[in-house]
Design a protein around this motif. Sequence first.
Motif, PDB file in Angstrom:
ATOM      1  N   CYS A 198       1.082  -1.188  -0.051  1.00 45.89           N
ATOM      2  CA  CYS A 198       0.223   0.014   0.085  1.00 45.89           C
ATOM      3  C   CYS A 198       1.030   1.376  -0.059  1.00 45.89           C
ATOM      4  CB  CYS A 198      -0.875   0.090   1.326  1.00 45.89           C
ATOM      5  SG  CYS A 198      -2.179   1.104   1.109  1.00 45.89           S
ATOM      6  N   PRO A 199       0.818   1.997  -1.140  1.00 46.15           N
ATOM      7  CA  PRO A 199       1.704   3.178  -1.017  1.00 46.15           C
ATOM      8  C   PRO A 199       1.727   4.308  -0.057  1.00 46.15           C
ATOM      9  CG  PRO A 199       0.470   2.914  -3.237  1.00 46.15           C
ATOM     10  CD  PRO A 199       0.049   1.881  -2.244  1.00 46.15           C
ATOM     11  N   GLN A 200       0.415   4.391   0.546  1.00 49.88           N
ATOM     12  CA  GLN A 200       0.137   5.226   1.704  1.00 49.88           C
ATOM     13  C   GLN A 200      -1.128   4.774   2.163  1.00 49.88           C
ATOM     14  OE1 GLN A 200       0.288   9.384   0.487  1.00 49.88           O
ATOM     15  NE2 GLN A 200      -1.705   9.882   1.054  1.00 49.88           N
ATOM     16  N   VAL A 201      -1.371   4.653   3.525  1.00 51.85           N
ATOM     17  CA  VAL A 201      -2.577   4.159   4.001  1.00 51.85           C
ATOM     18  C   VAL A 201      -3.467   5.270   4.611  1.00 51.85           C
ATOM     19  CG1 VAL A 201      -3.693   2.652   5.754  1.00 51.85           C
ATOM     20  CG2 VAL A 201      -1.554   2.134   4.801  1.00 51.85           C
ATOM     21  N   ASP A 202      -4.449   5.840   3.930  1.00 50.38           N
ATOM     22  CA  ASP A 202      -5.072   6.712   4.356  1.00 50.38           C
ATOM     23  C   ASP A 202      -6.536   6.336   4.954  1.00 50.38           C
ATOM     24  OD1 ASP A 202      -3.839   8.880   2.531  1.00 50.38           O
ATOM     25  OD2 ASP A 202      -4.866   7.653   0.874  1.00 50.38           O
ATOM     26  N   ILE A 203      -6.879   4.817   4.618  1.00 51.12           N
ATOM     27  CA  ILE A 203      -7.879   4.243   5.317  1.00 51.12           C
ATOM     28  C   ILE A 203      -7.586   2.882   5.611  1.00 51.12           C
ATOM     29  CG2 ILE A 203     -10.125   3.287   4.730  1.00 51.12           C
ATOM     30  CD1 ILE A 203     -10.600   5.557   2.795  1.00 51.12           C
ATOM     31  N   VAL A 231      -0.883   5.340  11.953  1.00 54.91           N
ATOM     32  CA  VAL A 231      -1.739   6.607  12.464  1.00 54.91           C
ATOM     33  C   VAL A 231      -1.072   7.749  12.403  1.00 54.91           C
ATOM     34  CG1 VAL A 231      -1.301   6.163  15.063  1.00 54.91           C
ATOM     35  CG2 VAL A 231      -3.685   6.781  14.103  1.00 54.91           C
ATOM     36  N   ASP A 232       0.361   7.857  12.745  1.00 51.29           N
ATOM     37  CA  ASP A 232       1.098   9.074  12.892  1.00 51.29           C
ATOM     38  C   ASP A 232       1.196   9.638  11.355  1.00 51.29           C
ATOM     39  OD1 ASP A 232       0.948   9.061  15.542  1.00 51.29           O
ATOM     40  OD2 ASP A 232       2.859   7.860  15.702  1.00 51.29           O
ATOM     41  N   ALA A 233       1.264   8.704  10.383  1.00 52.66           N
ATOM     42  CA  ALA A 233       1.548   9.459   9.233  1.00 52.66           C
ATOM     43  C   ALA A 233       0.239   9.885   8.580  1.00 52.66           C
ATOM     44  CB  ALA A 233       2.048   8.361   8.030  1.00 52.66           C
TER      45      ALA A 233
END
Length: 262
Positions: free
Chosen positions: A80-85, A125-127
């Motif tokens: 996952c390139p970035q976890v928004d959800i 969560v911090d990202a």
Amino acid sequence: MDLGIDGKWALVCAASKGLGRSCAAALVREGVNVVITARGVEALRATAAELRAANPAVQVRTAAGDIATEAGRAAALEACPQVDILVNNAGGPPAGDFRDWNRTTWIAALEANMLAPIELIKATVDAMAERGFGRIVNITSAAVKMPYDALGLSNGARAGLTGFVAGLARQPRLAARNVTINNLLPGPFDTERLRSNVAAGAQRGGQSFEAAWAARMQANPTRRYGRPDELGALCAFVCSAHAGYMTGQNLLLDGGSYPGTL
Ligand code: NAP
């Protein structure tokens, strides 16, 4: 309603079947790119293909592995390139009598239904807070409000996760940065898991599956089982841009089974 999450990335755990799959499908319909996980590769690939067909504009990636293990979680995060959800989910622990369970049984339940979600929250969560958007949904169970006698492992592990989330969700460093953490509490939804639980209960009680299935359905005020897409739709809303003021909540979807006023 436009949910305002088009183009976000979601990691949806345990999503080749059942409730996890419905959450992924609802997010894909909203234009969210997803990584879905499960242990069985065949069903995972088949579900990914269906999700791609449902919305060719989104990216659908798979990460095969056991989400209750460090390796399974690492593979999921890597994909996952970035976890928004983040949708936390895993198979539920077996039913039984607590006299038959030992430390190993308990640790397995805690790993899958309490510690895996906590580890994934910690990793993401911090990202989310830095980016000013994050939605975390944990699929727990109606058993958190109304315990099922035979599902002591589930009652215990999910209550632990719920207690942890209640504190974390209210930290201003998350809540004030548009990061929400909520739990969805399914009652009886028509999935493979429920069918196998009902079959096991029927066998213990010397009943046929059909009789037990029909009796359980009749016991619900709606006289039916929940449809997984109903839970998926709520998940998508909780993950939406509109739901930033709702955090630390336990949302019960049980057809009105829980008999309390509040
Ligand atoms: P399901 O239909 O059996 O689907 C479970 C999904 O999770 C499958 O894709 C399965 O694929 C995957 N999975 C299971 N364990 C996994 C693991 N350790 N790592 C990665 N993937 C895993 O179950 P469900 O009914 O959707 O239930 C989902 C969760 O909701 C469970 O925790 C269940 O206890 C809870 N719940 C369900 C109901 C209900 O009525 N359905 C009610 C209350 C709570 P693989 O097996 O291939 O890994």
